[in-house]
Design an enzyme around this catalytic site. Structure first.
Site, PDB file in Angstrom:
ATOM      1  N   THR A 122       0.836  -1.201   0.000  1.00  0.00           N
ATOM      2  CA  THR A 122       0.000   0.000   0.000  1.00  0.00           C
ATOM      3  C   THR A 122       0.873   1.253   0.000  1.00  0.00           C
ATOM      4  O   THR A 122       1.945   1.272   0.626  1.00  0.00           O
ATOM      5  CB  THR A 122      -0.957   0.024   1.208  1.00  0.00           C
ATOM      6  OG1 THR A 122      -1.588   1.302   1.287  1.00  0.00           O
ATOM      7  CG2 THR A 122      -0.262  -0.250   2.528  1.00  0.00           C
ATOM      8  N   SER A 181      -1.518   3.448  10.331  1.00  0.00           N
ATOM      9  CA  SER A 181      -2.462   2.594  11.070  1.00  0.00           C
ATOM     10  C   SER A 181      -1.797   1.239  11.290  1.00  0.00           C
ATOM     11  O   SER A 181      -0.806   0.896  10.625  1.00  0.00           O
ATOM     12  CB  SER A 181      -3.763   2.381  10.288  1.00  0.00           C
ATOM     13  OG  SER A 181      -3.547   1.464   9.219  1.00  0.00           O
ATOM     14  N   TYR A 241      -3.056  -1.491  10.382  1.00  0.00           N
ATOM     15  CA  TYR A 241      -3.193  -2.200   9.101  1.00  0.00           C
ATOM     16  C   TYR A 241      -2.027  -1.856   8.174  1.00  0.00           C
ATOM     17  O   TYR A 241      -1.362  -2.739   7.627  1.00  0.00           O
ATOM     18  CB  TYR A 241      -4.523  -1.843   8.412  1.00  0.00           C
ATOM     19  CG  TYR A 241      -4.410  -1.936   6.914  1.00  0.00           C
ATOM     20  CD1 TYR A 241      -4.239  -3.187   6.308  1.00  0.00           C
ATOM     21  CD2 TYR A 241      -4.362  -0.793   6.111  1.00  0.00           C
ATOM     22  CE1 TYR A 241      -4.050  -3.279   4.934  1.00  0.00           C
ATOM     23  CE2 TYR A 241      -4.175  -0.889   4.745  1.00  0.00           C
ATOM     24  CZ  TYR A 241      -4.016  -2.126   4.156  1.00  0.00           C
ATOM     25  OH  TYR A 241      -3.814  -2.224   2.816  1.00  0.00           O
ATOM     26  N   HIS A 242      -1.792  -0.549   7.960  1.00  0.00           N
ATOM     27  CA  HIS A 242      -0.708  -0.161   7.044  1.00  0.00           C
ATOM     28  C   HIS A 242       0.631  -0.708   7.552  1.00  0.00           C
ATOM     29  O   HIS A 242       1.481  -1.121   6.765  1.00  0.00           O
ATOM     30  CB  HIS A 242      -0.658   1.365   6.899  1.00  0.00           C
ATOM     31  CG  HIS A 242      -1.827   1.956   6.147  1.00  0.00           C
ATOM     32  ND1 HIS A 242      -2.893   2.557   6.779  1.00  0.00           N
ATOM     33  CD2 HIS A 242      -2.107   2.030   4.823  1.00  0.00           C
ATOM     34  CE1 HIS A 242      -3.762   2.979   5.864  1.00  0.00           C
ATOM     35  NE2 HIS A 242      -3.325   2.673   4.678  1.00  0.00           N
ATOM     36  N   LYS A 254       1.471  -4.237   6.439  1.00  0.00           N
ATOM     37  CA  LYS A 254       2.034  -4.339   5.086  1.00  0.00           C
ATOM     38  C   LYS A 254       3.524  -3.979   5.088  1.00  0.00           C
ATOM     39  O   LYS A 254       4.291  -4.490   4.277  1.00  0.00           O
ATOM     40  CB  LYS A 254       1.276  -3.420   4.130  1.00  0.00           C
ATOM     41  CG  LYS A 254      -0.199  -3.747   3.994  1.00  0.00           C
ATOM     42  CD  LYS A 254      -0.498  -4.453   2.702  1.00  0.00           C
ATOM     43  CE  LYS A 254      -1.974  -4.663   2.493  1.00  0.00           C
ATOM     44  NZ  LYS A 254      -2.287  -5.521   1.355  1.00  0.00           N
TER      45      LYS A 254
HETATM   46  N1  UPG Z   1     -11.186  10.228   4.263  1.00  0.00           N
HETATM   47  C1  UPG Z   1     -12.039  11.307   4.403  1.00  0.00           C
HETATM   48  N2  UPG Z   1     -13.379  11.058   4.464  1.00  0.00           N
HETATM   49  C2  UPG Z   1     -13.917   9.814   4.365  1.00  0.00           C
HETATM   50  C3  UPG Z   1     -13.040   8.717   4.191  1.00  0.00           C
HETATM   51  C4  UPG Z   1     -11.689   8.961   4.162  1.00  0.00           C
HETATM   52  O1  UPG Z   1     -11.608  12.450   4.496  1.00  0.00           O
HETATM   53  O2  UPG Z   1     -15.145   9.691   4.416  1.00  0.00           O
HETATM   54  C5  UPG Z   1      -9.728  10.448   4.161  1.00  0.00           C
HETATM   55  C6  UPG Z   1      -8.897   9.719   5.202  1.00  0.00           C
HETATM   56  O3  UPG Z   1      -8.767  10.470   6.376  1.00  0.00           O
HETATM   57  C7  UPG Z   1      -7.582   9.518   4.459  1.00  0.00           C
HETATM   58  C8  UPG Z   1      -7.986   9.428   2.993  1.00  0.00           C
HETATM   59  O4  UPG Z   1      -9.310   9.941   2.914  1.00  0.00           O
HETATM   60  O5  UPG Z   1      -6.770  10.640   4.604  1.00  0.00           O
HETATM   61  C9  UPG Z   1      -7.980   8.025   2.429  1.00  0.00           C
HETATM   62  O6  UPG Z   1      -8.788   7.187   3.225  1.00  0.00           O
HETATM   63  P1  UPG Z   1      -9.362   5.799   2.652  1.00  0.00           P
HETATM   64  O7  UPG Z   1     -10.004   6.009   1.328  1.00  0.00           O
HETATM   65  O8  UPG Z   1     -10.170   5.167   3.729  1.00  0.00           O
HETATM   66  O9  UPG Z   1      -8.009   4.994   2.341  1.00  0.00           O
HETATM   67  P2  UPG Z   1      -6.935   4.263   3.281  1.00  0.00           P
HETATM   68  O10 UPG Z   1      -7.315   4.246   4.708  1.00  0.00           O
HETATM   69  O11 UPG Z   1      -5.587   4.796   2.904  1.00  0.00           O
HETATM   70  O12 UPG Z   1      -7.040   2.749   2.777  1.00  0.00           O
HETATM   71  C10 UPG Z   1      -7.384   2.382   1.433  1.00  0.00           C
HETATM   72  C11 UPG Z   1      -7.644   0.889   1.423  1.00  0.00           C
HETATM   73  C12 UPG Z   1      -6.370   0.164   1.798  1.00  0.00           C
HETATM   74  C13 UPG Z   1      -5.239   0.593   0.889  1.00  0.00           C
HETATM   75  C14 UPG Z   1      -5.103   2.095   0.862  1.00  0.00           C
HETATM   76  C15 UPG Z   1      -4.129   2.520  -0.211  1.00  0.00           C
HETATM   77  O13 UPG Z   1      -8.691   0.556   2.330  1.00  0.00           O
HETATM   78  O14 UPG Z   1      -6.545  -1.232   1.699  1.00  0.00           O
HETATM   79  O15 UPG Z   1      -4.024   0.017   1.348  1.00  0.00           O
HETATM   80  O16 UPG Z   1      -6.359   2.712   0.546  1.00  0.00           O
HETATM   81  O17 UPG Z   1      -3.613   3.784   0.050  1.00  0.00           O
END
Ligand code: UPG
Length: 387
Positions: free
Chosen positions: A144, A179, A181-182, A185
């Site tokens: 990731t 996190s 999770y991250h 990886k």
């Molecule tokens: N975020 C918002 N509002 C929301 C959801 C997310 O502002 O309603 C922000 C969050 O704070 C973060 C960003 O958007 O800064 C990305 O969040 P999200 O889309 O949940 O992605 P990640 O938590 O980074 O995880 C996803 C996948 C994961 C993968 C990663 C790749 O779930 O499996 O490793 O993207 O970067």
């Protein structure tokens, strides 16, 4: 090629299996269905209804005449992993079979431990199985972009030339993920690099950005081939969530200022990247890393793009950020490796967003608005959960 897709029942594993099969590869999938179990645990569901893996595979066979073999089991059980690798005899193994949601891993101690044990032990069993059964097998593993975090220097593709006190070395790029999770990886990446260096395995770590979209050329052939569409605050990725929110007239849930910038990628490019990585394997002993993303956008830019594309009114709500992450930071990423192998990126466009609006509208009566609000807080204050 004979390609085994682990996590082949999931959001990306299923479309990837179909794409590889469509390209003429001999594909098998493995899954333990735990992703469906998380839905039961959290009381959530995919926006788009999905069929059982058995129905998916038989539909594909009816439509195309192509077969996909199914293995049901858990990578953390070494006997299952070894038997599957022996039985299928793959040339490449594509590994999606991990708990992939950052918020899920941050619910509490139990979910953090589960995520790391599941992900790290599963991958370690797989590395041993490959090393002992057939070290020629190419491991293509989903990492990731979140492994890197948001460093104040350019993000390279996995490796960094470091000069220190007059000497130089090529080191794994330093990681500062956001996190548990991250972090799982990051641990996988280190174990894979070690296995390549010590046993001479060949592996490609695909540090993927935040995926958006729900349809690929293969999944649209029949409703029964659809992949999941997660919009809830635990498993839904940001752009897909914003699309559903726009359609429902719900404010877009931007966390904090929205200045946080992420690498993003269209689901159609995901399946193509995996194909390119499989068809162009790493060398024996090589730990190869690609940054699997096509462009960088801030969360505020993503919200603005969704709002601009939607024909109706869209409001944005800046929530207190439930995560601990920088909201204003430098972000520049090298992502040329997959393009050099032939990737022609689909950049975020109105057309794609409009087709996602259509999917969201079609199933809008299935939305549970309670699933929209983030309830997992990185600072540990989740109501009603005991640690
Ligand atoms: N975020 C918002 N509002 C929301 C959801 C997310 O502002 O309603 C922000 C969050 O704070 C973060 C960003 O958007 O800064 C990305 O969040 P999200 O889309 O949940 O992605 P990640 O938590 O980074 O995880 C996803 C996948 C994961 C993968 C990663 C790749 O779930 O499996 O490793 O993207 O970067």
């Amino acid at each position: 090629m004979r390609i085994l897709v682990l996590g082949g029942d999931g959001y990306l594993g299923w479309p990837t299996a179909l794409h590889l099969s469509q390209c003429g590869h001999d594909v098998a999938v493995a899954d333990n269905f735990v992703r469906r179990q998380y839905d039961f645990e959290l009381g959530m569901d995919s926006l788009v209804p999905i069929e059982s893996l058995q129905t998916r595979v038989s539909t594909w066979q009816d439509l195309t005449g192509k077969t996909i073999k199914v293995y049901v089991g858990d990578l953390t059980e070494a006997d299952f992993t070894y038997e599957m690798i022996r039985d299928f005899g793959p040339e490449a193994v594509v590994h999606f079979a991990e708990q992939r949601a950052a918020p899920y891993s941050m619910i509490d101690r139990k979910h953090a431990v589960y995520t790391q044990v599941n992900n790290v032990v599963g991958t370690l069993n797989l590395l041993y199985a490959i090393a002992e059964i057939d070290p020629e097998i190419h491991l293509v593993k989903l990492g990731t972009m979140g492994e890197y975090g948001t460093p104040n220097i350019d993000i390279e593709e996995g490796w960094l030339e470091v000069e220190h006190n007059g000497r130089t070395d090529r080191m794994l790029y330093p990681k500062r993920p956001g996190s548990f999770y991250h972090l799982s990886k990051v641990h996988d990446s280190h174990n894979m690099e070690f296995a390549c260096r010590i046993w001479g395995l060949r592996a490609t770590d695909l540090n993927q950005g935040v995926v958006y979209g729900q349809q690929t050329a293969e999944t649209v052939l029949d409703d029964r081939l659809a992949t999941r569409f997660d919009y809830d605050a635990v498993f839904g990725t940001v752009l897909n969530r914003f699309v559903v929110q726009a359609v429902l007239g719900h404010p877009l849930t931007v966390y904090g200022t929205g200045g946080q910038t992420r690498g993003i990628i269209d689901i159609r490019d995901t399946v193509r990247c995996i194909q390119l990585a499989c068809e162009n394997p790493a060398e024996r002993g090589e730990f190869r890393v690609f940054n699997q993303m096509t462009e960088s956008l801030s969360v505020a830019d993503i919200a603005a793009t969704v709002a601009k594309s939607y024909p109706g009114e869209v409001t944005v709500h800046n929530l207190d950020n439930p995560r601990v992450e920088k909201e204003e930071h430098y972000y520049k990423v090298v992502h040329s490796g997959l393009v050099e192998l032939g990737l022609e990126p689909h950049l975020l466009s109105d057309t794609l967003i409009t087709s996602l609006f259509d999917v969201a509208k079609r199933y809008s009566d299935r939305v549970d608005l309670n699933a929209m609000q983030p309830r997992v807080n990185w600072r540990g204050a989740l109501d009603g959960v005991t640690r």
